[in-house]
Design a protein around this motif. Structure first.
Motif, PDB file in Angstrom:
ATOM      1  N   SER A   1       0.825  -1.217   0.000  1.00 47.30           N
ATOM      2  CA  SER A   1       0.000   0.000   0.000  1.00 47.30           C
ATOM      3  C   SER A   1       0.854   1.262   0.000  1.00 47.30           C
ATOM      4  CB  SER A   1      -0.909   0.029   1.241  1.00 47.30           C
ATOM      5  OG  SER A   1      -0.127   0.298   2.391  1.00 47.30           O
ATOM      6  N   GLY A   2       0.202   2.356  -0.390  1.00 44.71           N
ATOM      7  CA  GLY A   2       0.869   3.656  -0.377  1.00 44.71           C
ATOM      8  C   GLY A   2       1.146   4.110   1.048  1.00 44.71           C
ATOM      9  N   THR A   3       0.256   3.734   1.940  1.00 48.27           N
ATOM     10  CA  THR A   3       0.465   4.089   3.343  1.00 48.27           C
ATOM     11  C   THR A   3       1.759   3.450   3.837  1.00 48.27           C
ATOM     12  OG1 THR A   3      -1.910   4.277   3.708  1.00 48.27           O
ATOM     13  CG2 THR A   3      -0.558   3.898   5.660  1.00 48.27           C
TER      14      THR A   3
ATOM     15  N   ASN B   1       4.889   5.238   2.370  1.00 52.63           N
ATOM     16  CA  ASN B   1       5.143   6.529   3.036  1.00 52.63           C
ATOM     17  C   ASN B   1       5.681   6.324   4.438  1.00 52.63           C
ATOM     18  OD1 ASN B   1       4.398   8.376   1.042  1.00 52.63           O
ATOM     19  ND2 ASN B   1       2.232   8.308   1.613  1.00 52.63           N
TER      20      ASN B   1
ATOM     21  N   HIS C   1      -1.575  13.722   3.263  1.00 53.82           N
ATOM     22  CA  HIS C   1      -2.134  12.387   3.497  1.00 53.82           C
ATOM     23  C   HIS C   1      -1.407  11.708   4.648  1.00 53.82           C
ATOM     24  CE1 HIS C   1      -3.333   8.216   2.719  1.00 53.82           C
ATOM     25  NE2 HIS C   1      -4.339   8.721   2.038  1.00 53.82           N
TER      26      HIS C   1
ATOM     27  N   GLU D   1      -3.305   8.474   7.495  1.00 54.43           N
ATOM     28  CA  GLU D   1      -2.499   7.259   7.657  1.00 54.43           C
ATOM     29  C   GLU D   1      -2.550   6.782   9.106  1.00 54.43           C
ATOM     30  OE1 GLU D   1       1.145   7.458   5.298  1.00 54.43           O
ATOM     31  OE2 GLU D   1      -0.040   8.061   3.560  1.00 54.43           O
TER      32      GLU D   1
ATOM     33  N   GLU E   1       3.622  16.315  -1.294  1.00 52.93           N
ATOM     34  CA  GLU E   1       2.630  15.421  -1.923  1.00 52.93           C
ATOM     35  C   GLU E   1       2.335  15.980  -3.318  1.00 52.93           C
ATOM     36  OE1 GLU E   1      -0.556  14.242   0.850  1.00 52.93           O
ATOM     37  OE2 GLU E   1      -1.953  14.563  -0.794  1.00 52.93           O
TER      38      GLU E   1
ATOM     39  N   ASN F   1      -3.925  15.358  -2.707  1.00 52.94           N
ATOM     40  CA  ASN F   1      -5.253  14.716  -2.665  1.00 52.94           C
ATOM     41  C   ASN F   1      -6.284  15.707  -2.116  1.00 52.94           C
ATOM     42  OD1 ASN F   1      -7.535  13.286  -1.923  1.00 52.94           O
ATOM     43  ND2 ASN F   1      -6.447  11.494  -1.207  1.00 52.94           N
TER      44      ASN F   1
ATOM     45  N   ASP G   1       5.408  12.007  -1.411  1.00 51.08           N
ATOM     46  CA  ASP G   1       4.253  11.126  -1.501  1.00 51.08           C
ATOM     47  C   ASP G   1       3.718  11.315  -2.919  1.00 51.08           C
ATOM     48  OD1 ASP G   1       1.819   9.903  -1.547  1.00 51.08           O
ATOM     49  OD2 ASP G   1       1.062  10.787   0.317  1.00 51.08           O
TER      50      ASP G   1
ATOM     51  N   ALA H   1       1.755   9.363  -4.656  1.00 54.43           N
ATOM     52  CA  ALA H   1       0.652   8.430  -4.929  1.00 54.43           C
ATOM     53  C   ALA H   1       0.058   8.721  -6.312  1.00 54.43           C
ATOM     54  CB  ALA H   1      -0.416   8.553  -3.851  1.00 54.43           C
ATOM     55  N   ARG H   2      -0.094  10.017  -6.618  1.00 55.35           N
ATOM     56  CA  ARG H   2      -0.638  10.414  -7.927  1.00 55.35           C
ATOM     57  C   ARG H   2       0.370  11.236  -8.736  1.00 55.35           C
ATOM     58  NH1 ARG H   2      -4.706  10.559  -4.386  1.00 55.35           N
ATOM     59  NH2 ARG H   2      -6.432   9.122  -4.788  1.00 55.35           N
TER      60      ARG H   2
ATOM     61  N   CYS I   1       1.997   5.100  -6.274  1.00 53.22           N
ATOM     62  CA  CYS I   1       0.890   4.144  -6.180  1.00 53.22           C
ATOM     63  C   CYS I   1       0.477   3.637  -7.561  1.00 53.22           C
ATOM     64  CB  CYS I   1      -0.319   4.787  -5.505  1.00 53.22           C
ATOM     65  SG  CYS I   1      -0.102   4.948  -3.738  1.00 53.22           S
TER      66      CYS I   1
ATOM     67  N   SER J   1      -2.363   1.515  -7.579  1.00 54.38           N
ATOM     68  CA  SER J   1      -3.756   1.070  -7.382  1.00 54.38           C
ATOM     69  C   SER J   1      -4.747   2.229  -7.463  1.00 54.38           C
ATOM     70  CB  SER J   1      -3.872   0.392  -6.017  1.00 54.38           C
ATOM     71  OG  SER J   1      -3.514   1.323  -5.015  1.00 54.38           O
TER      72      SER J   1
HETATM   73  C1  LIG Z   1      -1.845  11.235  -1.563  1.00 53.20           C
HETATM   74  C2  LIG Z   1      -1.993   9.831  -1.060  1.00 53.20           C
HETATM   75  N1  LIG Z   1      -0.960   9.255  -0.459  1.00 53.20           N
HETATM   76  C3  LIG Z   1      -1.022   8.002   0.008  1.00 53.20           C
HETATM   77  C4  LIG Z   1      -2.171   7.256  -0.109  1.00 53.20           C
HETATM   78  C5  LIG Z   1      -2.221   5.886   0.504  1.00 53.20           C
HETATM   79  O1  LIG Z   1      -2.409   4.862  -0.365  1.00 53.20           O
HETATM   80  P1  LIG Z   1      -3.070   3.476   0.121  1.00 53.20           P
HETATM   81  O2  LIG Z   1      -4.524   3.686   0.161  1.00 53.20           O
HETATM   82  O3  LIG Z   1      -2.609   2.512  -0.927  1.00 53.20           O
HETATM   83  O4  LIG Z   1      -2.493   3.141   1.453  1.00 53.20           O
HETATM   84  C6  LIG Z   1      -3.296   7.827  -0.730  1.00 53.20           C
HETATM   85  C7  LIG Z   1      -4.552   7.053  -0.857  1.00 53.20           C
HETATM   86  O5  LIG Z   1      -5.573   7.514  -1.300  1.00 53.20           O
HETATM   87  C8  LIG Z   1      -3.204   9.149  -1.213  1.00 53.20           C
HETATM   88  O6  LIG Z   1      -4.242   9.760  -1.790  1.00 53.20           O
END
Ligand SMILES: Cc1ncc(COP(=O)(O)O)c(C=O)c1O
Length: 339
Positions: free
Chosen positions: A58-60, A63, A84, A89, A137, A141, A170, A172-173, A198, A200
């Motif tokens: 996972s992204g969590t 990080n 995030h 988290e 980030e 998000n 971070d 993720a996107r 990320c 997913s």
């Molecule tokens: C900016 C950002 N970082 C990290 C994550 C964490 O990813 P995960 O849901 O895979 O743990 C998210 C998840 O939505 C996110 O939006």
């Protein structure tokens, strides 16, 4: 037909992606013997010009591993108040690393080098927590998919070098940002010590994130991932999805961005809308006028098979993604215009 705009994490693997997963060669990745994971990690490391990469569930976890990697208990990291890592988290920064966050009120989740400079505790002032890490980030998000200006990131990097601070992204996107700016991922590899990515979300994989960094950092990250319980065995089935997405799904993010802009343009025409934040990628954040009940509005859309979420404090969010089809888009636009 359900139009699910709650998040880009709702995407499901395409038939072709599933086929590539089924045909993956696998081994035991905890012994680093899964060829598909090894290949995928090399692909991502190479793309960002980094020495090494590590696959995570996972992204969590990516990080949190990076934060653990760059800090000692009692330290402080600097981030935006929308980050995030701080908001979503589960308090992992303090739980996993014993670290506190110095929060900055940035611009839609983006912080500047000047703001960061004001938050660094002097290294010889032992009464204050030691500042050791800056986390950015990109895209943001909670900040509505905003993209950082590379010029600002370069200034932040210089400041971190000057103050001996690590810089983690971070990302993720980050894929969404790169699709808009067409910047070379290697530039990000040079500017950040570590980046979490990320697969997913907009890229449509069922699971998976990757941390890139130096060989020394990734060796240490392997140990931390073990402690967090993130070692996976025949993870090659999942890594194969990541390799597939890297090859075939990145360019599709453009379509999500276009649809998000069209939704924002539609919302601008709706009398019930109070404010819409600028749309840069695939996230639309807006609010409705005070005389409309927000929960009722969300419920109303739900009854029309359209799912969106509230971020609290009057903010509503829609996220476009690869499973949000053209037909669903037409339906959403016409429904909004009729409300
Ligand atoms: C900016 C950002 N970082 C990290 C994550 C964490 O990813 P995960 O849901 O895979 O743990 C998210 C998840 O939505 C996110 O939006």
């Amino acid at each position: 037909m359900i139009v699910n705009l709650i998040s880009d994490t709702v995407t499901k693997p395409s038939k072709r992606m599933l086929e590539s997963m089924f045909s993956a060669s696998v081994g035991d990745d905890v012994f680093k013997e899964d060829p598909s994971v090894n290949l995928f990690e090399n692909e991502v490391a190479e793309l960002f010009g980094k020495e090494a990469a590590l696959f995570f569930p996972s992204g969590t976890m990516t990080n949190q591993t990076a934060i653990k990697l760059h800090t000692r208990p009692g330290d402080q990291l600097i981030c935006d108040h929308y980050a995030h890592i701080f908001n979503y988290e589960g308090g992992g920064v303090s739980f996993n690393s014993g670290v506190s966050c110095k929060m900055i009120q940035g611009d839609r989740g983006r912080i500047s080098s000047k703001q960061i400079q004001n938050c660094i505790n002097p290294s010889d002032f032992y009464h204050s927590p030691r500042t050791s890490l800056v986390c950015l980030e990109n895209t943001t998000n909670k900040g509505g998919g905003a993209i950082y200006d590379l010029v600002e990131i370069k200034k932040i990097r210089s400041l971190c070098d000057q103050e001996n601070l690590a810089l983690h992204l971070d990302g993720a996107r980050l894929w969404n940002a790169l699709e808009v700016t067409k910047e070379d991922p290697k530039v990000y590899g040079i500017l950040f010590d570590t980046i979490s990515l990320c697969f997913s979300k907009g890229l449509g994989c069922p699971v998976g994130s990757v941390l890139v960094g130096s060989k020394v950092q990734i060796n240490e990250a392997l140990r931390i991932r073990k402690v967090f319980g993130g070692g996976m065995r025949q993870a090659g089935y999942l890594a194969a999805a990541g390799s597939y997405a890297l090859k075939y799904h990145r360019a599709d993010l453009n379509k999500d961005h276009l649809k998000a802009k069209e939704i924002a343009d539609t919302l601008k025409k709706c009398s019930f809308v109070k404010e819409i934040q600028p749309v840069s990628t695939n996230i639309i954040i807006f609010s409705i006028k005070d005389d409309y009940d927000q929960d009722l509005f969300v419920q109303n859309l739900k009854e029309k098979s359209i799912l969106i979420i509230s971020l609290g404090k009057g903010k509503l969010r829609m996220v476009t993604h690869r499973d949000y089809t053209d037909a669903q888009h037409e339906y959403l636009i016409s429904t909004l215009l009729k409300m």
